[in-house]
Design an enzyme around this catalytic site. Sequence first.
Site, mmCIF file in Angstrom:
data_model
loop_
_atom_site.group_PDB
_atom_site.id
_atom_site.type_symbol
_atom_site.label_atom_id
_atom_site.label_comp_id
_atom_site.label_asym_id
_atom_site.label_seq_id
_atom_site.Cartn_x
_atom_site.Cartn_y
_atom_site.Cartn_z
ATOM 1 N N CYS A 29 0.813 -1.224 0.000
ATOM 2 C CA CYS A 29 0.000 0.000 0.000
ATOM 3 C C CYS A 29 0.842 1.268 0.000
ATOM 4 C CB CYS A 29 -0.907 0.029 1.231
ATOM 5 S SG CYS A 29 -2.104 -1.293 1.333
ATOM 6 N N GLU A 75 -26.815 10.311 12.310
ATOM 7 C CA GLU A 75 -26.062 11.213 13.177
ATOM 8 C C GLU A 75 -24.555 11.054 13.017
ATOM 9 O OE1 GLU A 75 -25.472 14.197 16.083
ATOM 10 O OE2 GLU A 75 -27.211 13.640 14.858
ATOM 11 N N HIS A 125 -12.953 -5.527 -0.938
ATOM 12 C CA HIS A 125 -11.617 -5.400 -0.343
ATOM 13 C C HIS A 125 -11.654 -4.673 0.999
ATOM 14 C CE1 HIS A 125 -7.081 -4.449 -1.131
ATOM 15 N NE2 HIS A 125 -7.353 -4.343 0.160
ATOM 16 N N ASP A 225 -0.181 -5.642 37.249
ATOM 17 C CA ASP A 225 -0.944 -6.749 37.807
ATOM 18 C C ASP A 225 -0.792 -7.941 36.854
ATOM 19 O OD1 ASP A 225 -2.799 -8.216 39.265
ATOM 20 O OD2 ASP A 225 -4.505 -7.343 38.213
ATOM 21 N N SER A 345 1.436 -8.768 42.448
ATOM 22 C CA SER A 345 0.296 -9.673 42.416
ATOM 23 C C SER A 345 0.043 -10.242 43.796
ATOM 24 C CB SER A 345 0.563 -10.816 41.433
ATOM 25 O OG SER A 345 -0.453 -11.789 41.500
ATOM 26 N N SER A 346 -1.198 -10.644 44.046
ATOM 27 C CA SER A 346 -1.493 -11.321 45.310
ATOM 28 C C SER A 346 -0.893 -12.712 45.329
ATOM 29 C CB SER A 346 -3.014 -11.402 45.516
ATOM 30 O OG SER A 346 -3.636 -12.037 44.428
ATOM 31 N N LYS A 381 -3.343 -5.543 48.021
ATOM 32 C CA LYS A 381 -3.363 -4.698 46.832
ATOM 33 C C LYS A 381 -4.453 -3.630 46.867
ATOM 34 C CE LYS A 381 -2.352 -6.392 42.863
ATOM 35 N NZ LYS A 381 -2.538 -7.114 41.593
#
Length: 450
Positions: A29, A75, A125, A225, A345-346, A381
């Site tokens: 492209c 809209e 396409h 986390d 993390s726990s 935490k």
Amino acid sequence: MVGDDVFELDMESNVVVAPKTPGLRQSACTRLWYVVFEERANATCVIHTHSMNSMLATLLDPTEESKTLKITHLEMIKGVGNHAYDDILEIPIVDNRPSEDMLEDQLREAIRAFPKCNAVLVRRHGLYVWGDSWEQAKTQCESFDYLFESAIKMKELGIDPGKIPKVGTFRVLEKEMSSPPNKKQKTGGNAAAGFNASQGIENAEDLQSNEVPIMPRDAKVLLLDIEGCTTSISFVHSVLFPYAREHLSSYLETNVNATQKEQYLKALSKEVSAISGGESVKQDIVALVQYLMDRDVKSATLKDLQGKIWKAGYTSGQLKAHVYDDFPLTLQWMKQNGVRTYIYSSGSIGAQKLLFGNTETAGNLLDHFAGHFDIPTAGPKKEAPSYTKIAKAIDVPIEEIVFVSDLKAELEAAASAGMKYTIQSIRPGNAPIGKKQFPTVHSLLQLCGK
């Protein structure tokens, strides 16, 4: 895709900066991007999509001879630039070719023929769409896709999306209008001069005030986390937890001596007593573990025992950990750009290292982390002092840390501790976030940039 995968070219098609990632070649492209930039002086970003809606929209005419798709009185037309709700939006359609680079002349002709439109459809396409910033191009791409889906569904209902409705739209008689509507001046000629083609738009301030931080520009410490962030919740709850339950008895029998069993029993009994409200629970390690797991209690003793069971599973090859595909790429980016990544993390630190050291698709990722935190080393935490403790431990001002979690309560605790960047992770299977309170990301790669 990250920054290292990108070619930087000048307007003469010369490669100014080649990608750092080896083995890449320019898109077919590429020449088409130049057509847009040459024909639309204000365009700075072009997006090409193969969305189902854009492809099907080119087939609404069963003869496949139509040169445009017409849509009016919706809209979302306002979102594509240079058009109002009651305008007739005409999106040019060009026929597809065996290779995208063969579309150059057709694309140029369509752009010139429809100067008000910021997009061109390619039959069977997809879509090319552009804007004067990446934000505008993205907004217009989403708006066009919405309109295409609407047109398809309207056609299914027997409604012509390009026909002005006789009723259903409020009309004010000319004699009733005391003054003309107060609208921004629209630019003439070429499309996309300012947001939605309104003059006088300058979005540099918006770019700088992006609510999702860009690393390393905004911060150089990332705290993550695990569940619902780096790893799917389903892996933890449908694989790890059941594995720990299933192998608990056999692990205790073969790997834990009498003294250790007594220590586990004492610690687990104390933790269950703290939450049971006087409920009678059998004083047995298996029963106590199941009681805590049934209630998803973040117990340090439970996490320690689970971690050891999982270690045996990883060592035997029975367990392989899940991580999202964007996560290893994010870690690589952060490390290459001087960002320190930590896990909080726990789950125990031992369990964290087992997970990231035994991933199914990326192997061992432990070299990418600067450190790990869990309940014993940082605290719960959902409590603010835990985040203050982490900042102190890594010797970084707390406002310079980016924290990503799927749980609002954890983000609230971090924010109350003084963290400036608290980001909510949205992944498949995560709990609905409800009312948006924090900036959100669907991929950790959204944090990568300069």
